[in-house]
Design a protein around this motif. Structure first.
Motif, mmCIF file in Angstrom:
data_model
loop_
_atom_site.group_PDB
_atom_site.id
_atom_site.type_symbol
_atom_site.label_atom_id
_atom_site.label_comp_id
_atom_site.label_asym_id
_atom_site.label_seq_id
_atom_site.Cartn_x
_atom_site.Cartn_y
_atom_site.Cartn_z
ATOM 1 N N PRO A 185 25.807 -34.749 6.726
ATOM 2 C CA PRO A 185 24.639 -35.479 6.209
ATOM 3 C C PRO A 185 24.456 -36.810 6.942
ATOM 4 O O PRO A 185 25.424 -37.404 7.430
ATOM 5 C CB PRO A 185 24.982 -35.716 4.737
ATOM 6 C CG PRO A 185 26.014 -34.700 4.410
ATOM 7 C CD PRO A 185 26.783 -34.436 5.671
ATOM 8 N N GLY A 186 23.229 -37.255 6.997
ATOM 9 C CA GLY A 186 22.929 -38.510 7.713
ATOM 10 C C GLY A 186 23.271 -39.759 6.911
ATOM 11 O O GLY A 186 23.056 -40.863 7.398
ATOM 12 N N CYS A 187 23.772 -39.586 5.711
ATOM 13 C CA CYS A 187 24.250 -40.728 4.917
ATOM 14 C C CYS A 187 25.761 -40.597 4.783
ATOM 15 O O CYS A 187 26.263 -39.517 4.464
ATOM 16 C CB CYS A 187 23.606 -40.728 3.533
ATOM 17 S SG CYS A 187 24.314 -41.965 2.424
ATOM 18 N N VAL A 188 26.489 -41.694 5.033
ATOM 19 C CA VAL A 188 27.949 -41.630 4.944
ATOM 20 C C VAL A 188 28.489 -42.370 3.715
ATOM 21 O O VAL A 188 29.690 -42.565 3.593
ATOM 22 C CB VAL A 188 28.614 -42.164 6.247
ATOM 23 C CG1 VAL A 188 28.277 -41.254 7.416
ATOM 24 C CG2 VAL A 188 28.201 -43.608 6.546
ATOM 25 N N GLY A 189 27.571 -42.790 2.840
ATOM 26 C CA GLY A 189 28.001 -43.334 1.547
ATOM 27 C C GLY A 189 28.594 -44.730 1.576
ATOM 28 O O GLY A 189 29.347 -45.103 0.674
ATOM 29 N N CYS A 190 28.228 -45.538 2.590
ATOM 30 C CA CYS A 190 28.830 -46.876 2.695
ATOM 31 C C CYS A 190 28.287 -47.832 1.636
ATOM 32 O O CYS A 190 28.905 -48.848 1.326
ATOM 33 C CB CYS A 190 28.612 -47.460 4.092
ATOM 34 S SG CYS A 190 26.893 -47.928 4.421
ATOM 35 N N GLY A 191 27.091 -47.547 1.131
ATOM 36 C CA GLY A 191 26.515 -48.387 0.076
ATOM 37 C C GLY A 191 25.834 -49.655 0.568
ATOM 38 O O GLY A 191 25.357 -50.456 -0.235
ATOM 39 N N ARG A 192 25.753 -49.856 1.888
ATOM 40 C CA ARG A 192 25.163 -51.126 2.373
ATOM 41 C C ARG A 192 23.683 -51.249 2.009
ATOM 42 O O ARG A 192 23.192 -52.334 1.745
ATOM 43 C CB ARG A 192 25.320 -51.239 3.898
ATOM 44 C CG ARG A 192 26.753 -51.540 4.349
ATOM 45 C CD ARG A 192 26.771 -51.813 5.841
ATOM 46 N NE ARG A 192 28.091 -52.092 6.345
ATOM 47 C CZ ARG A 192 28.915 -51.171 6.866
ATOM 48 N NH1 ARG A 192 28.540 -49.905 6.915
ATOM 49 N NH2 ARG A 192 30.109 -51.512 7.325
ATOM 50 N N CYS A 193 22.971 -50.091 1.986
ATOM 51 C CA CYS A 193 21.541 -50.184 1.642
ATOM 52 C C CYS A 193 21.374 -50.615 0.183
ATOM 53 O O CYS A 193 20.340 -51.161 -0.185
ATOM 54 C CB CYS A 193 20.829 -48.859 1.923
ATOM 55 S SG CYS A 193 21.560 -47.435 1.128
ATOM 56 N N VAL A 194 22.410 -50.397 -0.627
ATOM 57 C CA VAL A 194 22.352 -50.870 -2.014
ATOM 58 C C VAL A 194 22.497 -52.394 -2.034
ATOM 59 O O VAL A 194 21.796 -53.087 -2.761
ATOM 60 C CB VAL A 194 23.465 -50.210 -2.869
ATOM 61 C CG1 VAL A 194 23.345 -50.616 -4.329
ATOM 62 C CG2 VAL A 194 23.464 -48.710 -2.714
#
Ligand code: SF4
Ligand code: SF4
Ligand code: SF4
Length: 355
Positions: free
Chosen positions: A324-333
């Motif tokens: 998936p193109g999201c790696v779950g780092c949470g920075r966009c949050v």
């Protein structure tokens, strides 16, 4: 597997500084915020530091990069080119598993397909990676949903996991390449025993158990959302809602370890001499898809937000990245002033599926 103390690791870093441009997470003395930056002094590396504010894509796809200088002789109508590429070997020490997964997405996109980005390749070609397992998640982390943490599975030379008793760190170091193994052996690191290897597994299991319930629940939601995004089976009202929340600031793209969009601009820097600059761009900005004649196929903001989440979650994109193109780092949050980081959008879509 080997065992290494903090002193062993600092010695390794000091040694790498002779041969590599070393990058590592370092807290800013003023704000205390952590940045992934060039390491001038091995003592400043901070193992266990929280996830840096910006991902390490700065090393390979900087915010601004001069990729070419040229002189144009108008009379002869001839151009002389001076390619500007940085081929120094680089060592990334203390990169987190989600950011390593993000780097692999960039690799697949920029150098893993038919067309190779030569500038990125020049930056990336000689890279040594020491990844650090997260012994506990940081706020907003959800790599457990995207299969990218809290421990790395591939793409590193050394993977270190703190299995110490909480007072004095002791690292279980797994070699992922011949180079990593050679470094551990040259450092005289002892081979780990069965107990220490078992302790490494326990540390990762304990870390997974510490993720908030929300992150664990999102796992199923994300796969359902991927299905919906891929099939386009999402009510237009959802994207309109997300679009209304968006301030079009571009922050989510700039902090995302997998976002790779850029733009090119030629800037005059002397008589008949120009620099070609590559700067990051964002699909959230209206000008990103604007064409000559002012036509813009993605003028409404909801069309641009739709594009971002398609890029992160669709099957087509997963085929490109092999994940998936999201790696779950949470920075966009962290950065989104409109509160539409990835987990919230997944929740909106899930809510719609549940309705
Ligand atoms: S998202 Fe996972 S891998 Fe990334 S910093 Fe958080 S816990 Fe570590
Ligand atoms: S979409 Fe958000 S959570 Fe996912 S990788 Fe990008 S910044 Fe991290
Ligand atoms: S950070 Fe939030 S507000 Fe800014 S462009 Fe991204 S989604 Fe929109």
């Amino acid at each position: 597997m080997f065992l290494a103390s903090s002193t062993d690791l600092r010695r390794l870093v000091a040694q790498l500084q002779h041969t590599h441009d070393v990058w590592a997470p370092q807290p800013d003395p003023g704000s205390g915020q952590v940045f992934f930056d060039r390491l001038a002094d091995a003592e400043r590396w901070s193992p266990g530091a929280p996830l840096p504010a910006m991902p390490p894509k700065e090393v390979f796809l900087p915010q601004m990069d001069c990729i070419l200088r040229y002189r144009y002789d108008r009379q002869r109508q001839e151009a002389t080119l001076w390619p500007s590429v940085d081929e120094r070997p680089k060592a990334l020490v203390g990169i987190r598993p989600c950011d390593l997964a993000g780097l692999q997405c960039l690799d697949r996109f920029l150098i893993g397909q038919d067309f190779v980005d030569e500038v990125y390749l020049a930056h990336r070609r000689k890279t040594l990676i020491v990844v650090e397992t997260c012994t506990e998640p940081f706020p907003h982390c959800f790599c457990v949903c995207t299969d990218s943490g809290p421990a790395a599975r591939e793409g590193y030379d050394l993977s270190i996991t703190d299995i110490g008793d909480g007072n004095e760190p002791l690292y279980l170091a797994e070699a992922g390449s011949d180079e990593g193994r050679a470094l551990a052996e040259a450092g005289g690191w002892p081979v780990a025993g069965r107990r220490e290897v078992e302790r490494g597994r326990e540390v990762v299991d304990r870390s997974i158990a510490r993720f908030p319930d929300l992150a664990k629940k999102n796992k199923a939601w994300i796969s359902r959302t991927m299905n919906r995004v891929t099939t386009g089976f999402i009510k237009p009202g959802t994207w309109e809602y997300v679009g209304r929340q968006c301030f079009e600031c571009g922050g989510c793209s700039f902090v995302c370890p997998t976002c790779s969009c850029f733009t090119i601009e030629d800037v005059a820097c002397g008589a008949d001499v120009w620099e070609r600059l590559r700067t990051r761009d964002s699909c959230s900005l209206e000008g990103y898809t604007r064409m000559a004649g002012d036509h813009n196929p993605r003028k409404p903001v909801e069309d641009r937000r739709n594009k971002r989440f398609f890029c992160k979650l669709s099957y087509a994109q997963s085929k490109k990245y092999l994940r998936p193109g999201c790696v779950g780092c949470g920075r966009c949050v962290w950065v989104c002033p409109g509160d539409i980081g990835m987990p919230n959008v997944v929740r909106y879509i899930h809510r719609e599926v549940a309705d």
